[in-house]
Design a protein around this motif. Structure first.
Motif, PDB file in Angstrom:
ATOM      1  N   VAL A  64     154.422 187.981  53.880  1.00 22.39           N
ATOM      2  CA  VAL A  64     155.398 186.922  53.585  1.00 22.39           C
ATOM      3  C   VAL A  64     156.814 187.399  53.881  1.00 22.39           C
ATOM      4  O   VAL A  64     157.627 186.662  54.474  1.00 22.39           O
ATOM      5  CB  VAL A  64     155.275 186.477  52.104  1.00 22.39           C
ATOM      6  CG1 VAL A  64     156.424 185.546  51.725  1.00 22.39           C
ATOM      7  CG2 VAL A  64     153.943 185.776  51.870  1.00 22.39           C
ATOM      8  N   GLN A  65     157.138 188.637  53.499  1.00 16.88           N
ATOM      9  CA  GLN A  65     158.467 189.166  53.761  1.00 16.88           C
ATOM     10  C   GLN A  65     158.725 189.352  55.250  1.00 16.88           C
ATOM     11  O   GLN A  65     159.850 189.157  55.725  1.00 16.88           O
ATOM     12  CB  GLN A  65     158.667 190.500  53.018  1.00 16.88           C
ATOM     13  CG  GLN A  65     158.685 190.372  51.505  1.00 16.88           C
ATOM     14  CD  GLN A  65     159.814 189.481  51.017  1.00 16.88           C
ATOM     15  OE1 GLN A  65     160.837 189.343  51.683  1.00 16.88           O
ATOM     16  NE2 GLN A  65     159.630 188.879  49.841  1.00 16.88           N
ATOM     17  N   GLN A  66     157.698 189.728  56.008  1.00 16.37           N
ATOM     18  CA  GLN A  66     157.856 189.830  57.458  1.00 16.37           C
ATOM     19  C   GLN A  66     158.090 188.458  58.084  1.00 16.37           C
ATOM     20  O   GLN A  66     158.912 188.311  58.989  1.00 16.37           O
ATOM     21  CB  GLN A  66     156.610 190.491  58.076  1.00 16.37           C
ATOM     22  CG  GLN A  66     156.417 191.946  57.682  1.00 16.37           C
ATOM     23  CD  GLN A  66     157.622 192.790  58.028  1.00 16.37           C
ATOM     24  OE1 GLN A  66     158.125 192.754  59.148  1.00 16.37           O
ATOM     25  NE2 GLN A  66     158.102 193.566  57.062  1.00 16.37           N
ATOM     26  N   PHE A  67     157.376 187.455  57.590  1.00 16.88           N
ATOM     27  CA  PHE A  67     157.607 186.080  58.036  1.00 16.88           C
ATOM     28  C   PHE A  67     159.041 185.655  57.731  1.00 16.88           C
ATOM     29  O   PHE A  67     159.708 185.000  58.556  1.00 16.88           O
ATOM     30  CB  PHE A  67     156.606 185.150  57.348  1.00 16.88           C
ATOM     31  CG  PHE A  67     156.970 183.694  57.425  1.00 16.88           C
ATOM     32  CD1 PHE A  67     156.812 182.975  58.610  1.00 16.88           C
ATOM     33  CD2 PHE A  67     157.483 183.029  56.308  1.00 16.88           C
ATOM     34  CE1 PHE A  67     157.164 181.631  58.678  1.00 16.88           C
ATOM     35  CE2 PHE A  67     157.829 181.699  56.362  1.00 16.88           C
ATOM     36  CZ  PHE A  67     157.670 180.998  57.557  1.00 16.88           C
TER      37      PHE A  67
ATOM     38  N   SER B 169     165.105 181.941  49.676  1.00 15.93           N
ATOM     39  CA  SER B 169     164.355 182.582  48.591  1.00 15.93           C
ATOM     40  C   SER B 169     163.495 181.580  47.832  1.00 15.93           C
ATOM     41  O   SER B 169     162.415 181.928  47.339  1.00 15.93           O
ATOM     42  CB  SER B 169     165.327 183.270  47.624  1.00 15.93           C
ATOM     43  OG  SER B 169     166.052 184.285  48.290  1.00 15.93           O
ATOM     44  N   LEU B 170     163.984 180.339  47.715  1.00 15.86           N
ATOM     45  CA  LEU B 170     163.174 179.299  47.068  1.00 15.86           C
ATOM     46  C   LEU B 170     161.887 179.056  47.842  1.00 15.86           C
ATOM     47  O   LEU B 170     160.792 178.958  47.250  1.00 15.86           O
ATOM     48  CB  LEU B 170     163.980 178.009  46.965  1.00 15.86           C
ATOM     49  CG  LEU B 170     163.245 176.791  46.394  1.00 15.86           C
ATOM     50  CD1 LEU B 170     162.810 177.052  44.954  1.00 15.86           C
ATOM     51  CD2 LEU B 170     164.121 175.546  46.470  1.00 15.86           C
ATOM     52  N   ILE B 171     161.995 178.985  49.169  1.00 15.30           N
ATOM     53  CA  ILE B 171     160.795 178.784  49.997  1.00 15.30           C
ATOM     54  C   ILE B 171     159.853 179.977  49.871  1.00 15.30           C
ATOM     55  O   ILE B 171     158.629 179.811  49.733  1.00 15.30           O
ATOM     56  CB  ILE B 171     161.209 178.558  51.466  1.00 15.30           C
ATOM     57  CG1 ILE B 171     162.017 177.262  51.582  1.00 15.30           C
ATOM     58  CG2 ILE B 171     159.972 178.491  52.366  1.00 15.30           C
ATOM     59  CD1 ILE B 171     162.602 177.032  52.960  1.00 15.30           C
ATOM     60  N   ILE B 172     160.408 181.183  49.901  1.00 14.31           N
ATOM     61  CA  ILE B 172     159.584 182.387  49.768  1.00 14.31           C
ATOM     62  C   ILE B 172     158.909 182.421  48.395  1.00 14.31           C
ATOM     63  O   ILE B 172     157.726 182.791  48.264  1.00 14.31           O
ATOM     64  CB  ILE B 172     160.436 183.650  49.975  1.00 14.31           C
ATOM     65  CG1 ILE B 172     160.906 183.740  51.423  1.00 14.31           C
ATOM     66  CG2 ILE B 172     159.651 184.911  49.608  1.00 14.31           C
ATOM     67  CD1 ILE B 172     159.784 183.810  52.439  1.00 14.31           C
ATOM     68  N   GLY B 173     159.623 182.019  47.350  1.00 16.73           N
ATOM     69  CA  GLY B 173     159.034 181.984  46.015  1.00 16.73           C
ATOM     70  C   GLY B 173     157.884 180.999  45.920  1.00 16.73           C
ATOM     71  O   GLY B 173     156.855 181.288  45.287  1.00 16.73           O
ATOM     72  N   ILE B 174     158.036 179.825  46.560  1.00 16.63           N
ATOM     73  CA  ILE B 174     156.962 178.825  46.537  1.00 16.63           C
ATOM     74  C   ILE B 174     155.740 179.321  47.303  1.00 16.63           C
ATOM     75  O   ILE B 174     154.599 179.182  46.841  1.00 16.63           O
ATOM     76  CB  ILE B 174     157.472 177.490  47.125  1.00 16.63           C
ATOM     77  CG1 ILE B 174     158.547 176.890  46.204  1.00 16.63           C
ATOM     78  CG2 ILE B 174     156.328 176.510  47.302  1.00 16.63           C
ATOM     79  CD1 ILE B 174     159.224 175.672  46.775  1.00 16.63           C
ATOM     80  N   ILE B 175     155.969 179.922  48.478  1.00 18.19           N
ATOM     81  CA  ILE B 175     154.841 180.482  49.252  1.00 18.19           C
ATOM     82  C   ILE B 175     154.133 181.567  48.451  1.00 18.19           C
ATOM     83  O   ILE B 175     152.892 181.627  48.404  1.00 18.19           O
ATOM     84  CB  ILE B 175     155.341 181.036  50.602  1.00 18.19           C
ATOM     85  CG1 ILE B 175     155.893 179.909  51.484  1.00 18.19           C
ATOM     86  CG2 ILE B 175     154.216 181.769  51.331  1.00 18.19           C
ATOM     87  CD1 ILE B 175     156.536 180.392  52.760  1.00 18.19           C
ATOM     88  N   SER B 176     154.919 182.429  47.800  1.00 19.61           N
ATOM     89  CA  SER B 176     154.331 183.495  46.985  1.00 19.61           C
ATOM     90  C   SER B 176     153.542 182.928  45.815  1.00 19.61           C
ATOM     91  O   SER B 176     152.462 183.439  45.480  1.00 19.61           O
ATOM     92  CB  SER B 176     155.437 184.431  46.468  1.00 19.61           C
ATOM     93  OG  SER B 176     156.172 184.991  47.543  1.00 19.61           O
ATOM     94  N   LEU B 177     154.062 181.879  45.198  1.00 23.30           N
ATOM     95  CA  LEU B 177     153.363 181.253  44.070  1.00 23.30           C
ATOM     96  C   LEU B 177     152.006 180.716  44.502  1.00 23.30           C
ATOM     97  O   LEU B 177     150.989 180.919  43.810  1.00 23.30           O
ATOM     98  CB  LEU B 177     154.213 180.129  43.489  1.00 23.30           C
ATOM     99  CG  LEU B 177     153.575 179.305  42.366  1.00 23.30           C
ATOM    100  CD1 LEU B 177     153.251 180.191  41.167  1.00 23.30           C
ATOM    101  CD2 LEU B 177     154.486 178.156  41.951  1.00 23.30           C
ATOM    102  N   VAL B 178     151.968 180.047  45.649  1.00 20.53           N
ATOM    103  CA  VAL B 178     150.696 179.506  46.153  1.00 20.53           C
ATOM    104  C   VAL B 178     149.698 180.638  46.391  1.00 20.53           C
ATOM    105  O   VAL B 178     148.523 180.565  45.992  1.00 20.53           O
ATOM    106  CB  VAL B 178     150.928 178.697  47.439  1.00 20.53           C
ATOM    107  CG1 VAL B 178     149.597 178.270  48.052  1.00 20.53           C
ATOM    108  CG2 VAL B 178     151.786 177.463  47.148  1.00 20.53           C
ATOM    109  N   GLY B 179     150.163 181.714  47.031  1.00 11.31           N
ATOM    110  CA  GLY B 179     149.275 182.839  47.299  1.00 11.31           C
ATOM    111  C   GLY B 179     148.782 183.522  46.027  1.00 11.31           C
ATOM    112  O   GLY B 179     147.597 183.864  45.906  1.00 11.31           O
ATOM    113  N   LEU B 180     149.689 183.728  45.062  1.00 15.63           N
ATOM    114  CA  LEU B 180     149.296 184.387  43.812  1.00 15.63           C
ATOM    115  C   LEU B 180     148.303 183.543  43.024  1.00 15.63           C
ATOM    116  O   LEU B 180     147.386 184.082  42.383  1.00 15.63           O
ATOM    117  CB  LEU B 180     150.548 184.657  42.965  1.00 15.63           C
ATOM    118  CG  LEU B 180     151.545 185.681  43.543  1.00 15.63           C
ATOM    119  CD1 LEU B 180     152.798 185.733  42.685  1.00 15.63           C
ATOM    120  CD2 LEU B 180     150.907 187.058  43.663  1.00 15.63           C
TER     121      LEU B 180
END
Length: 395
Positions: A300-303, A234-245
């Protein structure tokens, strides 16, 4: 002349029964005072509960330092707390103020959001045919009520969140004291575990203690698998989401990324909730941005589902989606967010022992394979023997 009492019933059994009835009656009559006492007791020992929780969470990091760097226990504990304290300071300096500012900003923007939504509704209802259809179907009243109450509900949620932050701030001394006490718990954990095992053996005897420790060992493994590994995921997903947002210039990007990372910890429901929250905030900037953000987070969730989570979390214990959803629903209903987080390891542990019970049952009744259509009874028996051997070796 003898009374019609069973000879097996002794005087001490009668006294014990009377004592149990008396205690039960007193508990029933004075239950409010007892509950108050229990609440006060837990409030007093809460720092020590925090200490054990912190020690449990930080134990894997300490063990990692011990194994990889070959450090002694004291030095490994010191390095663990230096690392964690540094992370807490960085988060407190750079992340917490931004999150608080975002919450305050959203609260002040709520009236504008409500006005925007009402403008969209009014624009859609300018079509006479659409207006007539919605009015006859009763949808118009529903939309009006929702648009009127949405702002109040949203503000109440934000106020509740702000109240939670204030409550945490008020308890910061207690949490800090628990954090300091956890140093001693972690440094002396081997002796504490030994004393707990001795006390359990005195109360439950050796065989029951071994069974209880086996369940706790399995549950600990499942927590490490489903929560420890999922937290990293979840930490990795949060960081990826932050970059995209940030790239898409979505407002309150840090707060939304934290929401995405946290909700990603909850199986099945969580990722969808995070996507909906981000898309809802983005729609007030532009509907096109909301669609882009939703599609991005969906990708991102599919990844995560197809690549990242299988690599990090793995699939060592297969649990059906129905059981996970059932566990999350029950855990969330009774214990809130903590129950939802612990739902997966709890269901996994129950499934492990359920499977062991089934295998043991099959090994005892070899003709059950004809009834169940199971032709692999020999393999199942070998699994039971192997599992028993592993438990004996651990002891």
């Amino acid at each position: 002349m003898r009374l019609g009492l069973d000879r097996n019933i002794k005087i001490k059994d009668i006294i014990l029964l009377v004592l149990v009835v008396f205690i039960g009656y007193e508990v029933f009559v004075n239950h409010s005072k007892i509950l108050d006492f229990i609440g006060k007791f837990f409030s007093v020992i809460m720092p020590f509960i925090y200490a054990f929780v912190f020690a449990y969470v930080l134990n894997p990091i300490m063990k990692l330092f011990q194994k990889r760097l070959r450090l002694k226990r004291g030095l490994a504990v010191l390095l663990t707390y230096v690392l964690v304290t540094g992370i807490i300071v960085l988060v407190g300096v750079y992340v917490v103020p931004v999150v608080i500012d975002s919450i305050i900003s959203i609260t002040t923007e709520v009236p504008k959001y409500i006005t925007t939504v009402q403008g969209w509704i009014n624009s859609a209802l300018q079509d006479d045919k659409m207006y007539t259809i919605l009015k006859d179907a009763g949808v118009l009243n529903i939309i009006t009520n929702i648009s009127t109450k949405a702002g109040t509900i949203f503000i109440s949620l934000l106020e509740g969140l702000a109240g939670s932050l204030l409550s945490i701030t008020a308890d910061i001394v207690m949490i800090g004291f628990g954090f300091l006490c956890s140093i001693y718990v972690l440094a002396d954990k081997d002796n504490l575990i030994k004393q707990v095992k001795i006390m359990m053996t005195m109360v439950f005897k050796k065989e029951k203690t071994r069974n209880i420790l086996g369940v706790l060992r399995t549950y600990n493994q499942m927590i490490g698998l489903y929560i420890g590994s999922k937290a990293l995921d979840s930490l990795i997903i949060g960081i990826i989401s932050l970059v995209g947002l940030i790239i898409f210039k979505v407002p309150y990007a840090i707060l939304l990324a934290i929401i995405v990372g946290f909700t990603n910890m909850i199986p099945y429901f969580g990722p969808f909730v995070g996507m909906v929250v981000c898309a809802t905030v983005s729609v007030f900037v532009s509907p096109m941005l909301a669609i882009i953000v939703f599609v991005f987070l969906l990708a991102v969730q599919q990844f995560d589902a197809w690549f990242l989570e299988p690599k990090i979390v793995g699939s060592r214990v297969g649990i059906s989606p129905f059981l996970i959803i059932l566990g999350v629903t029950i855990g969330g209903g009774f214990f809130g967010a903590i129950g939802m987080l612990l739902a997966s390891p709890t269901v996994a542990t129950i499934k492990v022992y359920y499977d062991k019970l089934i295998l043991f049952f099959k090994s005892r009744y070899n003709d059950i394979d004809e009834y169940l259509g199971d032709e692999n009874i020999k393999e199942l028996n070998e699994y039971v023997k192997k599992d028993k051997t592993e438990e004996d070796s651990k002891e």
